[in-house]
Scaffold this active site. Structure first.
Site, short mmCIF file in Angstrom:
data_model
loop_
_atom_site.label_atom_id
_atom_site.label_comp_id
_atom_site.label_asym_id
_atom_site.label_seq_id
_atom_site.Cartn_x
_atom_site.Cartn_y
_atom_site.Cartn_z
N ARG A 175 9.80 5.72 19.87
CA ARG A 175 9.14 4.60 19.21
C ARG A 175 10.10 3.48 18.88
NH1 ARG A 175 5.63 5.51 13.69
NH2 ARG A 175 4.91 3.37 13.40
N GLU A 213 0.84 -1.19 0.00
CA GLU A 213 0.00 0.00 0.00
C GLU A 213 0.88 1.24 0.00
OE1 GLU A 213 -3.34 -0.30 2.66
OE2 GLU A 213 -3.30 1.85 3.10
N HIS A 273 -0.67 12.98 5.77
CA HIS A 273 -0.10 11.77 6.37
C HIS A 273 0.27 10.81 5.23
CE1 HIS A 273 -0.10 8.46 9.49
NE2 HIS A 273 -0.39 7.74 8.42
N THR A 274 1.51 10.32 5.22
CA THR A 274 1.94 9.36 4.21
C THR A 274 2.43 8.08 4.89
OG1 THR A 274 4.25 10.12 4.09
CG2 THR A 274 2.64 11.25 2.69
N ASN A 275 2.31 6.98 4.16
CA ASN A 275 2.77 5.70 4.69
C ASN A 275 3.05 4.76 3.53
OD1 ASN A 275 3.47 3.74 6.57
ND2 ASN A 275 1.51 3.79 7.65
N ASP A 286 0.24 5.36 0.60
CA ASP A 286 -0.84 6.18 1.14
C ASP A 286 -0.59 7.68 1.11
OD1 ASP A 286 -2.20 3.92 1.93
OD2 ASP A 286 -1.70 4.10 4.05
N GLU A 340 -3.03 10.43 3.10
CA GLU A 340 -4.22 10.67 3.91
C GLU A 340 -4.20 12.12 4.37
OE1 GLU A 340 -5.77 6.63 5.98
OE2 GLU A 340 -4.01 7.52 6.91
N ARG A 372 5.47 3.25 8.70
CA ARG A 372 6.49 4.10 8.07
C ARG A 372 5.90 5.50 7.82
NH1 ARG A 372 7.08 -0.90 4.88
NH2 ARG A 372 9.03 -1.94 5.49
N GLU A 373 5.35 6.08 8.86
CA GLU A 373 4.61 7.32 8.71
C GLU A 373 5.55 8.53 8.60
OE1 GLU A 373 4.33 5.24 11.30
OE2 GLU A 373 2.26 4.51 11.40
#
Length: 285
Positions: A273, A101, A118-120, A103, A105, A129-130
């Site tokens: 994280r 995918e 927002h990308t991933n 992305d 958003e 992997r934001e």
């Protein structure tokens, strides 16, 4: 729409075929409304598509074709005014539990506050992997072009031709890269006020409904995948510039400018994280 057959590869195992297509789209031909009970509309003889969201439901659509590599452009005008709690998603995705995918958003916000882009990137069902950005313009005032370049070397996210993110093929480092699964284009407008705006602190104001996002000028230079349900790899390269394209020095400079001035989150710098060390793709190539 015009389609030129550049290479057709007949493989004994998977029987796959590439059609390299380039067109400025018509939404009636290129997309199917998939949900929303009338909240998604195709207008202007197929040149405009709108999605709407109210308290009962959002809406969405998907591409007629599947693609395995391509340069995909779409112009969007996002939900104006108080869009807090809403998400407009525009992405490429394959199917199954080990899906790939790519992305975009767009996370809404209170009036006068910036959208969060927002990308991933998911590979074989693994995301996390934001990278997130604010934009250097108001994306609700006019249409802007959001592009995904996806080839065997890299994935490049761009806004109005300016690259904002690059995800390189680093299989040599053990990082999976989406290259074997065909993907469709999907888009939806939906309520996500449990997380979308300030981590869910700001809720959707339903007195502002219906919320509407608009789409136009879809353009694809892409390998259309025609063997339904099968997976395979390219055994050759279409004679198209995008297939071997990467960022040149000017593109790299523009990418650095965006990431210095407009990036607000990068998983590759989130030490809380990843206390044991960042994922391998975060290291300089």
């Amino acid at each position: 729409m015009s389609i030129k057959i550049v290479n057709c590869f007949i493989l004994i195992i998977s029987c796959c075929c590439f059609l390299v297509a380039a067109w400025a789209g018509n939404f009636y031909q290129d997309f199917q409304i998939t949900w929303g009970d009338g909240r998604a509309k195709i207008l202007g003889n197929g040149q405009l598509l709108t999605l709407s969201l109210d308290k009962a439901s959002g809406s969405g659509f998907q591409s007629t074709n599947e693609y395995l590599f391509g340069k995909i452009d779409m112009q969007l005008k996002l939900v104006p005014s108080n869009s807090a709690g809403t998400v407009t998603a525009y992405y490429l995705s394959s199917k199954g539990s080990a899906w790939d995918e790519i992305d975009f958003e767009f996370l809404g916000n209170l009036s006068g506050e910036p959208y969060t882009l927002h990308t991933n990137v998911f590979t074989q069902g693994k995301g996390n992997r934001e990278q997130q950005f604010h934009l250097w313009f108001d994306p609700t005032k006019d249409f802007h072009t959001y592009s995904i370049l996806w080839n065997p070397q890299n994935i490049i996210f761009s806004v109005d031709g300016t690259p904002i993110r690059e995800f390189k093929n680093l299989e040599s480092k053990g990082v999976a890269f989406p290259k074997n699964q065909a993907m469709r284009i999907y888009s939806s407008l939906w309520n996500a006020d449990d997380w979308a705006t300030r981590g869910g602190l700001v809720k959707t104001d339903w007195t502002q409904a219906p919320f509407t996002a608009s789409y136009r000028n879809f353009n694809a230079q892409a390998c259309v995948w025609t063997s339904k349900g099968s997976s395979c790899s390219s055994t050759g390269s279409p004679n198209q510039a995008w297939y071997g394209q990467s960022l040149d020095s000017t593109g790299q400079a523009r990418l650095r400018w965006v990431q210095k001035n407009y990036m607000i989150y990068n998983y590759c710098t989130d030490t809380k994280r990843f206390p044991q060390g960042f994922p391998p793709e975060c290291s300089p190539a």
